[in-house]
Design an enzyme around this catalytic site. Sequence first.
Site, PDB file in Angstrom:
ATOM      1  N   HIS A   1       0.828  -1.215   0.000  1.00  0.00           N
ATOM      2  CA  HIS A   1       0.000   0.000   0.000  1.00  0.00           C
ATOM      3  C   HIS A   1       0.865   1.268   0.000  1.00  0.00           C
ATOM      4  O   HIS A   1       0.946   1.970  -0.981  1.00  0.00           O
ATOM      5  CB  HIS A   1      -1.012   0.049   1.156  1.00  0.00           C
ATOM      6  CG  HIS A   1      -1.942  -1.106   1.192  1.00  0.00           C
ATOM      7  ND1 HIS A   1      -2.758  -1.417   0.145  1.00  0.00           N
ATOM      8  CD2 HIS A   1      -2.158  -2.058   2.158  1.00  0.00           C
ATOM      9  CE1 HIS A   1      -3.471  -2.499   0.454  1.00  0.00           C
ATOM     10  NE2 HIS A   1      -3.108  -2.910   1.657  1.00  0.00           N
TER      11      HIS A   1
ATOM     12  N   ASP B   1      -4.861  -8.246  -3.494  1.00  0.00           N
ATOM     13  CA  ASP B   1      -5.192  -8.006  -2.093  1.00  0.00           C
ATOM     14  C   ASP B   1      -6.520  -8.644  -1.682  1.00  0.00           C
ATOM     15  O   ASP B   1      -6.596  -9.831  -1.437  1.00  0.00           O
ATOM     16  CB  ASP B   1      -5.176  -6.490  -1.836  1.00  0.00           C
ATOM     17  CG  ASP B   1      -5.224  -6.149  -0.352  1.00  0.00           C
ATOM     18  OD1 ASP B   1      -5.275  -7.083   0.475  1.00  0.00           O
ATOM     19  OD2 ASP B   1      -5.207  -4.953  -0.002  1.00  0.00           O
TER      20      ASP B   1
END
Lengths: 437, 437
Positions: A263, A314
Site C-alpha cells: 500500500h 489483495d
Amino acid sequence: MTALWCELAWLGGEAPEPGVLIELDGERIASVRAGAPAGDARRLAGLTLPGLANAHSHTFQRALRGRTQGALGGSFWTWREQMYALVERLDPDAYLPLARATFAEMVLAGITLVGEFHYLHHGAGGRAYADPNAMGEAIVTAAGEAGVRLTLLDTFYGHGGAGREPDAAQQRFCDPGVEAWSQRVAALREGPAVRVGAAIHSVRAVDPEAAAAVAAWAGERPLHAHVSEQPAENAECLTAHGATPTAVLAAAGALGEHFTAVHATHLTGEDVALLGGAGATVCLCPTTERDLADGIGGARRLREAGARLAVGSDSQAVIDPFEEARAIELDERLATGVRGHHAPGDLLRAATAGGYASLGWPEGGRIEAGALADLTTLSLDGVRLAGTPPEHAVASAVFAAAAGDVHAVTVGGREIVRGGAHVALDVAAELREALAR
Amino acid sequence: MTALWCELAWLGGEAPEPGVLIELDGERIASVRAGAPAGDARRLAGLTLPGLANAHSHTFQRALRGRTQGALGGSFWTWREQMYALVERLDPDAYLPLARATFAEMVLAGITLVGEFHYLHHGAGGRAYADPNAMGEAIVTAAGEAGVRLTLLDTFYGHGGAGREPDAAQQRFCDPGVEAWSQRVAALREGPAVRVGAAIHSVRAVDPEAAAAVAAWAGERPLHAHVSEQPAENAECLTAHGATPTAVLAAAGALGEHFTAVHATHLTGEDVALLGGAGATVCLCPTTERDLADGIGGARRLREAGARLAVGSDSQAVIDPFEEARAIELDERLATGVRGHHAPGDLLRAATAGGYASLGWPEGGRIEAGALADLTTLSLDGVRLAGTPPEHAVASAVFAAAAGDVHAVTVGGREIVRGGAHVALDVAAELREALAR
C-alpha cells in the site's frame, strides 16, 4: 526440447517483437529469438508477456466479493469487522477449496506467481491445529493444484494494537512470539514452485522489537509488511512510537532490497526517501485501495526515489492484474490532474519483474534465456483489443486489456491455461462450491 | 406474444426476483410476473437487468484506444490535439464502419441505448458535405446495423474559444450559427429506435447567446453539454463571462429536467444547487475522467441536491458500463476516505433509468409493464460472478461484473446478443477492419 512460437512477445522494449521463438529447457527458458519462423513449435497467437505476479493476496477474502461492497456508509474499519467474521468460519478443510478456486481464478487472469500474505494460522481462541501449519499447507496444496507459483509470506502478528490484547478473530492470527513463529515457519516445506518468505503484519499488530526479530530471521528472504494504508494507522503509530510506520520499520532493520511495503498510501517525504533509498519494493493494490477508501498513494515519487513497484489483488474484490497496473497511472492522474507519470512498459514491469523480485523469484518476470518459463498470452481477437497495431500493443495491454483477454498461461514450462480455460479445473464450479460453504 | 423467463431479474429492489416471466408486445413489455414457471418462454439464465444506457459517447474516439494513453507527460489539452488529428482523417465513408463496430462493441457490453454527442459534422475547412447531415446519417445507420437504440445529440459548436477563431479541426465542428444548425438538425430523420436531441458543446465553444438559442430550440428534447471537465475551462469562463459554466448555462435557460451536464467535475456549491434544483442529470464518465486526468466529481452531493445520475463511455478508452457505474462510488471513496456514498441499486439506476431519461426515453430503463423491452443479461457462470447468492447479486453486478459477463441483450424485444456474441456482426473483425483505415 519444447518450443513456443509467439506471434508477438514483449521482451521489455516499447513495442513487442514479432515472431518470437522461445525454446524451453524444463521449467526455464533456454533461448529467445525474434523474427523466427514457427516451425513445429506450439503457436501462441496474440501478445505474449512474461507471467504476471500478484505480489499481495489474501485468498480467503475472495469470499467477501460482492458481500461487503454495497453497504451504505462505513470505512476500512467496518470492512475489517466483516472480514473478521469470515475468518471465524474458516478451517483448513474449508480453506483448501476456497484457496484453490481463487488461485485458479488468478491463473485465468494471467497470474503465474502469487504472494500469499498469510496470517490466518490457528483455530478458534488461537489454538494451534494438530499440524500448526495446517492452514499454510492448505495454501501450498491449493497453489499446486491450481498450477500457480507461490511465495508463502508467513506473517507474524503479535497483538491487537499497541498495548491491546487480540480480539477473538485476531487470536487466530497470533503466534506466542517471534521465536515460536520462526519455529513454526521453519517446518514449512518448499518445492520447485513454492518458496517461503516472511511478513510483519503491520506496525499496528507488531512491536518494533518483534519487527526487528522477524526482519533478522528473514535475512535474504522476501519480507513484506502492510505500511500506512490508512491515516489512522499513522496517527496510532506516531502516538505509540513517535515515528511513522516506515521509520519504525527502518529502525527495526526491515528496509532493504528484499523488503516490500504494501500500500504505502499515506507517506511523508522522509518515508519516500527511506523506501527509495533502500531499493525496497512498494506493492500497490489499487482496486482494493479504491474499495476500502484508502486513498491514492504517490507511486511516481516512490519510483523516482528509487523504489521498485509491484501490484497485488489483495482483497480479491476483483482479480484483474491489467486493471491494477493501469490504475497505478490512472489514479495518480486523478490526484494530480496530469497524465503520463509512468510509461506503459514500467507499469507492465511492475506487474511482472517487479512482483517476481518482490516475492523472491528474481529469475522470473522476463522473457530471456535462463529465466523461468512463466508466460501469459493475451488474445488480440476480443473486442477490447481487436485491431491493436503492434506498435501500440504494450500500451493497449496496460490500458485496455482485461483478465478475460488472457487465453494462454504457461508456468514453469507447463501449459496451465489453454483457449482461456484451465486445463485441470472447472474454475467457476470450484468457486461456486467453495463459496456455498 | 413472445415471452422471456429470467432466472433472476432486477425489478428495482435491493435484491433481484427469481423466476421472472416477461411477456412482450412488440417492442414493449406487456407484463412482468415474479415467481412464475418458465413454460415455453425463452430462458435467460443469470441476472437480467434493464438495458444499460451509455449517456455520453463520441464513437469516433474508439480509434484512439491504446494510442494516446501511453505517452509520458501531457494533459487533457495534449490529448485533445491527438483527437483533433484523428478528426482530420474521418469522412462519412470512414465513419460508418467505425461507428458500427464501436456501437456493436457497446451492445456486447450490455448497452441498449447510446447518446451520441455528435459534433463532427463537416469536411475539411468546415465545408458541408453534399448532404450536410452525412456524418449524422452515418451514425444513425451505424446504430441501426449494430442494433442499439440511439439518441443523436446534434451538437452546436460556435468557435474555438471565447473570441478565438476555430482551428482546422474545429472548423469541421462548426455551423455558421444556431439558425443554420437548427435547419440542418431539422432535416435529421427519427425512427422507432432513433431520436434526436441537442447539445451545446461547452461554454468554451458556444457563447451565452447561442447557448440560449440552442436551449430554446431544444424545448422538451434532451439537451446535453460538457460542463466543467477541467479547471482551465472554469477559469476561462470566469474571465470571459464572470460566471461559472453552470451559471452561464443557467442564465441561458438551459437547465431543467431535460438537461444533462456531462462530467461536472469541478463545481462550486452554487453550481451543485443549480443543477440539483433544476432536476438536471449529471452524466459521469469515470474511466475517461481517469484517463484524461480530469479529477473526481462530487456525485454524492449532486444526487443529494436533487440531480439524477447517468454514466457514459465518452472517449471509449474502455467500454464497460459496470466499470463506469462502480467507479462513481469507488473514485468518491478515494476522494473522501469513506465508503458507501451510493447504494448499488442507485448506481445501477444511473446506468439504466438515469441514462434513458437523460436521452429522452423515459419509457425505458426499467423492467415493468409498458416499458421498452430493452434487457441485458449477465451470466453468473463466469469466474468473476460464480457463486454469487441472489441476495448479493445487485451489489455483485455493480462491483464485480465486467462487460465480458454479458451474455444476452434484447433491444425493443429483438435479441441482439446471444451466448455473448452479436447475432448479426463479427464485432472483432469489424473493429479490426475499421481501425486499419
